[in-house]
Design an enzyme around this catalytic site. Structure first.
Site, PDB file in Angstrom:
ATOM      1  N   HIS A 112     -28.924  32.319 -12.361  1.00 61.87           N
ATOM      2  CA  HIS A 112     -29.826  33.181 -11.590  1.00 61.87           C
ATOM      3  C   HIS A 112     -31.324  32.984 -11.877  1.00 61.87           C
ATOM      4  O   HIS A 112     -32.159  33.575 -11.206  1.00 61.87           O
ATOM      5  CB  HIS A 112     -29.507  34.660 -11.875  1.00 61.87           C
ATOM      6  CG  HIS A 112     -29.942  35.098 -13.244  1.00 61.87           C
ATOM      7  ND1 HIS A 112     -29.170  34.911 -14.357  1.00 61.87           N
ATOM      8  CD2 HIS A 112     -31.078  35.688 -13.685  1.00 61.87           C
ATOM      9  CE1 HIS A 112     -29.789  35.367 -15.419  1.00 61.87           C
ATOM     10  NE2 HIS A 112     -30.966  35.843 -15.053  1.00 61.87           N
TER      11      HIS A 112
ATOM     12  N   HIS B  98     -24.835  36.466  -8.750  1.00 59.29           N
ATOM     13  CA  HIS B  98     -25.953  37.421  -8.845  1.00 59.29           C
ATOM     14  C   HIS B  98     -26.358  37.850  -7.428  1.00 59.29           C
ATOM     15  O   HIS B  98     -26.281  37.058  -6.488  1.00 59.29           O
ATOM     16  CB  HIS B  98     -27.111  36.693  -9.545  1.00 59.29           C
ATOM     17  CG  HIS B  98     -28.267  37.551  -9.942  1.00 59.29           C
ATOM     18  ND1 HIS B  98     -29.129  38.117  -9.035  1.00 59.29           N
ATOM     19  CD2 HIS B  98     -28.725  37.927 -11.167  1.00 59.29           C
ATOM     20  CE1 HIS B  98     -30.056  38.810  -9.678  1.00 59.29           C
ATOM     21  NE2 HIS B  98     -29.836  38.714 -10.970  1.00 59.29           N
TER      22      HIS B  98
ATOM     23  N   ASP C  14     -37.559  40.904 -22.127  1.00 63.01           N
ATOM     24  CA  ASP C  14     -38.626  40.117 -21.508  1.00 63.01           C
ATOM     25  C   ASP C  14     -38.713  40.204 -19.993  1.00 63.01           C
ATOM     26  O   ASP C  14     -39.242  39.298 -19.346  1.00 63.01           O
ATOM     27  CB  ASP C  14     -38.438  38.649 -21.908  1.00 63.01           C
ATOM     28  CG  ASP C  14     -37.014  38.168 -21.638  1.00 63.01           C
ATOM     29  OD1 ASP C  14     -36.344  38.774 -20.784  1.00 63.01           O
ATOM     30  OD2 ASP C  14     -36.569  37.200 -22.304  1.00 63.01           O
TER      31      ASP C  14
ATOM     32  N   GLU D  40     -40.491  35.254 -18.133  1.00 65.55           N
ATOM     33  CA  GLU D  40     -40.045  35.974 -19.331  1.00 65.55           C
ATOM     34  C   GLU D  40     -40.797  35.579 -20.604  1.00 65.55           C
ATOM     35  O   GLU D  40     -41.067  36.430 -21.455  1.00 65.55           O
ATOM     36  CB  GLU D  40     -38.531  35.770 -19.535  1.00 65.55           C
ATOM     37  CG  GLU D  40     -37.655  36.472 -18.487  1.00 65.55           C
ATOM     38  CD  GLU D  40     -37.498  35.693 -17.194  1.00 65.55           C
ATOM     39  OE1 GLU D  40     -38.023  34.559 -17.091  1.00 65.55           O
ATOM     40  OE2 GLU D  40     -36.869  36.220 -16.254  1.00 65.55           O
TER      41      GLU D  40
ATOM     42  N   ARG E  75     -35.263  32.449 -12.252  1.00 65.84           N
ATOM     43  CA  ARG E  75     -36.305  32.113 -11.275  1.00 65.84           C
ATOM     44  C   ARG E  75     -36.780  30.679 -11.408  1.00 65.84           C
ATOM     45  O   ARG E  75     -37.049  30.013 -10.403  1.00 65.84           O
ATOM     46  CB  ARG E  75     -37.511  33.043 -11.430  1.00 65.84           C
ATOM     47  CG  ARG E  75     -37.380  34.319 -10.617  1.00 65.84           C
ATOM     48  CD  ARG E  75     -38.530  35.274 -10.877  1.00 65.84           C
ATOM     49  NE  ARG E  75     -38.131  36.614 -10.456  1.00 65.84           N
ATOM     50  CZ  ARG E  75     -38.487  37.185  -9.312  1.00 65.84           C
ATOM     51  NH1 ARG E  75     -39.263  36.565  -8.474  1.00 65.84           N
ATOM     52  NH2 ARG E  75     -38.066  38.399  -9.014  1.00 65.84           N
TER      53      ARG E  75
ATOM     54  N   GLU F  42     -35.060  43.349 -29.296  1.00 64.50           N
ATOM     55  CA  GLU F  42     -34.884  41.902 -29.002  1.00 64.50           C
ATOM     56  C   GLU F  42     -36.260  41.211 -28.995  1.00 64.50           C
ATOM     57  O   GLU F  42     -36.665  40.540 -28.046  1.00 64.50           O
ATOM     58  CB  GLU F  42     -34.139  41.656 -27.693  1.00 64.50           C
ATOM     59  CG  GLU F  42     -33.513  40.271 -27.619  1.00 64.50           C
ATOM     60  CD  GLU F  42     -32.753  39.991 -26.316  1.00 64.50           C
ATOM     61  OE1 GLU F  42     -33.350  39.525 -25.347  1.00 64.50           O
ATOM     62  OE2 GLU F  42     -31.540  40.265 -26.293  1.00 64.50           O
TER      63      GLU F  42
HETATM   64  C1  UD1 Z   1     -34.403  39.788 -13.511  1.00 65.72           C
HETATM   65  C2  UD1 Z   1     -35.329  39.430 -14.676  1.00 65.72           C
HETATM   66  C3  UD1 Z   1     -34.698  38.349 -15.532  1.00 65.72           C
HETATM   67  C4  UD1 Z   1     -33.275  38.702 -15.939  1.00 65.72           C
HETATM   68  C5  UD1 Z   1     -32.468  39.091 -14.720  1.00 65.72           C
HETATM   69  C6  UD1 Z   1     -31.111  39.582 -15.162  1.00 65.72           C
HETATM   70  C7  UD1 Z   1     -37.733  39.597 -14.171  1.00 65.72           C
HETATM   71  C8  UD1 Z   1     -38.922  38.923 -13.640  1.00 65.72           C
HETATM   72  N1  UD1 Z   1     -36.576  38.904 -14.140  1.00 65.72           N
HETATM   73  O1  UD1 Z   1     -34.323  38.634 -12.689  1.00 65.72           O
HETATM   74  O2  UD1 Z   1     -35.474  38.163 -16.709  1.00 65.72           O
HETATM   75  O3  UD1 Z   1     -32.688  37.567 -16.557  1.00 65.72           O
HETATM   76  O4  UD1 Z   1     -33.136  40.147 -14.019  1.00 65.72           O
HETATM   77  O5  UD1 Z   1     -30.177  39.531 -14.141  1.00 65.72           O
HETATM   78  O6  UD1 Z   1     -37.831  40.717 -14.588  1.00 65.72           O
HETATM   79  N2  UD1 Z   1     -30.756  42.368  -6.345  1.00 65.72           N
HETATM   80  C9  UD1 Z   1     -29.973  43.263  -5.664  1.00 65.72           C
HETATM   81  N3  UD1 Z   1     -29.279  44.202  -6.392  1.00 65.72           N
HETATM   82  C10 UD1 Z   1     -29.309  44.252  -7.731  1.00 65.72           C
HETATM   83  C11 UD1 Z   1     -30.105  43.323  -8.425  1.00 65.72           C
HETATM   84  C12 UD1 Z   1     -30.832  42.399  -7.719  1.00 65.72           C
HETATM   85  O7  UD1 Z   1     -29.910  43.242  -4.451  1.00 65.72           O
HETATM   86  O8  UD1 Z   1     -28.640  45.102  -8.316  1.00 65.72           O
HETATM   87  C13 UD1 Z   1     -31.519  41.353  -5.568  1.00 65.72           C
HETATM   88  C14 UD1 Z   1     -32.730  41.957  -4.846  1.00 65.72           C
HETATM   89  O9  UD1 Z   1     -32.882  41.316  -3.616  1.00 65.72           O
HETATM   90  C15 UD1 Z   1     -33.878  41.579  -5.786  1.00 65.72           C
HETATM   91  C16 UD1 Z   1     -33.421  40.216  -6.269  1.00 65.72           C
HETATM   92  O10 UD1 Z   1     -32.019  40.358  -6.459  1.00 65.72           O
HETATM   93  O11 UD1 Z   1     -35.121  41.555  -5.116  1.00 65.72           O
HETATM   94  C17 UD1 Z   1     -34.066  39.692  -7.531  1.00 65.72           C
HETATM   95  O12 UD1 Z   1     -34.098  40.693  -8.541  1.00 65.72           O
HETATM   96  P1  UD1 Z   1     -35.231  40.623  -9.701  1.00 65.72           P
HETATM   97  O13 UD1 Z   1     -35.020  41.728 -10.664  1.00 65.72           O
HETATM   98  O14 UD1 Z   1     -36.560  40.500  -9.065  1.00 65.72           O
HETATM   99  O15 UD1 Z   1     -34.969  39.219 -10.388  1.00 65.72           O
HETATM  100  P2  UD1 Z   1     -33.751  38.654 -11.206  1.00 65.72           P
HETATM  101  O16 UD1 Z   1     -33.601  37.235 -10.846  1.00 65.72           O
HETATM  102  O17 UD1 Z   1     -32.602  39.555 -11.091  1.00 65.72           O
HETATM  103  N1  UDP Z   2     -22.893  40.253 -16.813  1.00 65.21           N
HETATM  104  C1  UDP Z   2     -22.087  41.178 -16.174  1.00 65.21           C
HETATM  105  N2  UDP Z   2     -21.572  40.866 -14.953  1.00 65.21           N
HETATM  106  C2  UDP Z   2     -21.812  39.683 -14.333  1.00 65.21           C
HETATM  107  C3  UDP Z   2     -22.676  38.750 -14.993  1.00 65.21           C
HETATM  108  C4  UDP Z   2     -23.198  39.073 -16.222  1.00 65.21           C
HETATM  109  O1  UDP Z   2     -21.817  42.245 -16.702  1.00 65.21           O
HETATM  110  O2  UDP Z   2     -21.306  39.468 -13.229  1.00 65.21           O
HETATM  111  C5  UDP Z   2     -23.446  40.603 -18.135  1.00 65.21           C
HETATM  112  C6  UDP Z   2     -23.255  39.572 -19.225  1.00 65.21           C
HETATM  113  O3  UDP Z   2     -22.024  39.734 -19.897  1.00 65.21           O
HETATM  114  C7  UDP Z   2     -24.454  39.843 -20.130  1.00 65.21           C
HETATM  115  C8  UDP Z   2     -25.539  40.257 -19.144  1.00 65.21           C
HETATM  116  O4  UDP Z   2     -24.861  40.698 -17.977  1.00 65.21           O
HETATM  117  O5  UDP Z   2     -24.224  40.944 -20.994  1.00 65.21           O
HETATM  118  C9  UDP Z   2     -26.427  39.081 -18.832  1.00 65.21           C
HETATM  119  O6  UDP Z   2     -27.189  39.379 -17.721  1.00 65.21           O
HETATM  120  P1  UDP Z   2     -27.912  38.270 -16.858  1.00 65.21           P
HETATM  121  O7  UDP Z   2     -27.226  36.968 -17.016  1.00 65.21           O
HETATM  122  O8  UDP Z   2     -28.058  38.829 -15.494  1.00 65.21           O
HETATM  123  O9  UDP Z   2     -29.378  38.245 -17.508  1.00 65.21           O
HETATM  124  P2  UDP Z   2     -30.023  37.509 -18.764  1.00 65.21           P
HETATM  125  O10 UDP Z   2     -29.190  37.781 -19.957  1.00 65.21           O
HETATM  126  O11 UDP Z   2     -30.117  36.044 -18.427  1.00 65.21           O
HETATM  127  O12 UDP Z   2     -31.382  38.107 -18.845  1.00 65.21           O
END
Ligand code: UD1
Ligand code: UDP
Length: 371
Positions: free
Chosen positions: A210, A243, A98, A134, A212, A120
């Site tokens: 983490h 995160h 999602d 999502e 939004r 999923e």
């Molecule tokens: C995204 C997904 C969410 C999922 C989450 C898993 C969307 C809208 N949201 O949210 O469904 O649960 O990923 O973790 O698709 N960033 C880094 N390095 C990284 C990753 C993220 O610097 O490797 C920072 C960046 O500044 C980025 C911000 O995190 O802009 C947010 O990342 P983003 O993918 O937009 O949203 P998540 O909250 O991670």
């Molecule tokens: N995870 C990881 N390292 C971390 C935090 C989470 O490998 O520091 C793994 C966790 O075990 C799970 C997945 O990332 O498999 C979940 O990701 P996240 O919580 O970012 O996203 P969501 O599942 O809420 O979309």
């Protein structure tokens, strides 16, 4: 005989954890060619998973920006996917879950009139703003997809209620396939600070946060509750891999820096994460993936959200919704830390999300569809 060309598209950490076992499973099917395109909506957190599973994507759009908006993720991924699809010409595009990458991957395939398989599928809260965005992403993908791979029977039932009955298959969640490859008895952590943890003397509380929709006031209350739990229970150690979102980093460090039994550490690689969870006492999280993994390891989970699209583990008794109000989180955590009976009632291993063979079932369903 022409092989079925399957292109798996993903971009964030959880999608990678749940899709790479499938990409690798499909590659073992003699009748299939398994390709993979990453948007890299996440960069470092995605690369960590690619490294662990030794997967090199065929296409990498590298779209991530600091503090990226939903608009930029969507626009950059959609434009990038046009070229990927023109060049790779897959018979089927697979997306997962999602995220924004999921929705864009499905939309891009639809524009090219390529069938989409949704891994999923069928999770719902029926609140379009929670989880945001999502819930809407997965609804929209359900309209586009031809094949729907549902983890559980209730996911199948959700789709049936929406009139989606064709191409639906109950498979289990691929995250359990991944979990079976990572957890080990004699595991040594890659993150050095984890090897110094005293799992015998301290009760380890694993924390992640983490989402939004928790940005702002809910996250303030969550972080404040975490600080108070640590101060009130010095025999616990809160281990929180933060995160990389700057919004989350700022809130976590502002509330929790300097508390002796709180460890704010960088995101863990998935093997470290699964093994840490397996050795923890309790999990506090707003993550979707952790709600699926922890029950299978027998760890109680308090969910830091108002709702969950994963009711199966709540029904099984290992997951409870704590909400995002400080007092509620404190009250429920106190109960689990002080009442052995309440803890024991939640700490039993259940597997509502699968038996570790989801990827094989998805592979067979794809073969059947093209037969
Ligand atoms: C995204 C997904 C969410 C999922 C989450 C898993 C969307 C809208 N949201 O949210 O469904 O649960 O990923 O973790 O698709 N960033 C880094 N390095 C990284 C990753 C993220 O610097 O490797 C920072 C960046 O500044 C980025 C911000 O995190 O802009 C947010 O990342 P983003 O993918 O937009 O949203 P998540 O909250 O991670
Ligand atoms: N995870 C990881 N390292 C971390 C935090 C989470 O490998 O520091 C793994 C966790 O075990 C799970 C997945 O990332 O498999 C979940 O990701 P996240 O919580 O970012 O996203 P969501 O599942 O809420 O979309």
């Amino acid at each position: 005989m022409k092989r079925i060309k399957v292109l798996s598209v993903f971009g964030t950490r959880p999608e990678a954890i749940k899709m790479i076992p499938l990409v690798q499973e499909l590659a073992r099917h003699p009748g299939m060619e398994s390709l993979c395109a990453v948007t890299a909506q996440h960069r470092q957190m995605l690369d960590s998973v690619l490294d662990i599973f030794s997967l090199k994507p065929d296409y990498d759009l590298n779209i991530m920006e600091p503090r990226q908006s939903l608009y930029t993720i969507t626009a950059k991924a959609l434009t990038g996917m046009e070229g990927v699809l023109q060049e790779s010409k897959p018979d089927l595009v697979l997306v997962h879950g999602d995220t924004s990458t999921t929705f864009v991957g499905a939309l891009a395939a639809f524009y090219a009139q390529i069938p989409v398989g949704h891994v999923e599928a069928g999770l719902r809260t029926y609140d379009k703003y929670s989880p945001f965005p999502e819930e809407m992403n997965r609804n929209l993908v359900s309209r586009i997809a031809t094949l729907h791979f549902c983890p559980t029977a209730s996911n199948v039932e959700n789709l049936r209620r929406e009139g989606i009955t064709e191409g639906v298959c109950q498979t289990g969640n691929t995250v359990i396939d991944a979990l079976k490859t990572t957890v080990r008895e004699n595991y040594t952590f890659v993150e050095p600070s984890l090897n110094g943890l005293d799992f015998a003397k301290k009760r380890i509380i694993l924390v992640t946060c983490h989402r939004r929709e928790n940005y702002g006031q809910p996250m303030e209350e969550i972080m404040s509750a975490l600080g108070e739990i640590a101060r009130e229970f010095p025999d616990t150690e809160l281990v929180y891999p933060v995160h990389l979102s700057p919004v989350v980093q700022e809130a976590a460090h502002r509330h929790l820096d300097g508390i002796p039994n709180v460890r704010l550490i960088p995101p863990l690689d998935v093997a470290d994460m699964h093994n840490l969870m397996a050795r923890s006492y309790l999990v506090l999280t707003d993550s979707g993936g952790l709600q699926e993994e922890a029950p299978s390891l027998g760890k109680p989970v308090l969910v830091l959200r108002r709702e969950t699209e994963r009711p199966e583990a709540v029904a099984a008794g290992t997951v409870k919704l704590a909400g995002t109000k400080k007092e509620d989180i404190l009250a429920m955590t106190r109960t689990l830390l002080t009442d052995e009976g309440a803890y024991a009632a939640m700490a039993h291993a259940v597997n509502p999300y699968g038996d570790g063979h989801a990827c094989a079932r998805i592979g067979s369903a794809i073969e059947k569809y093209f037969a």
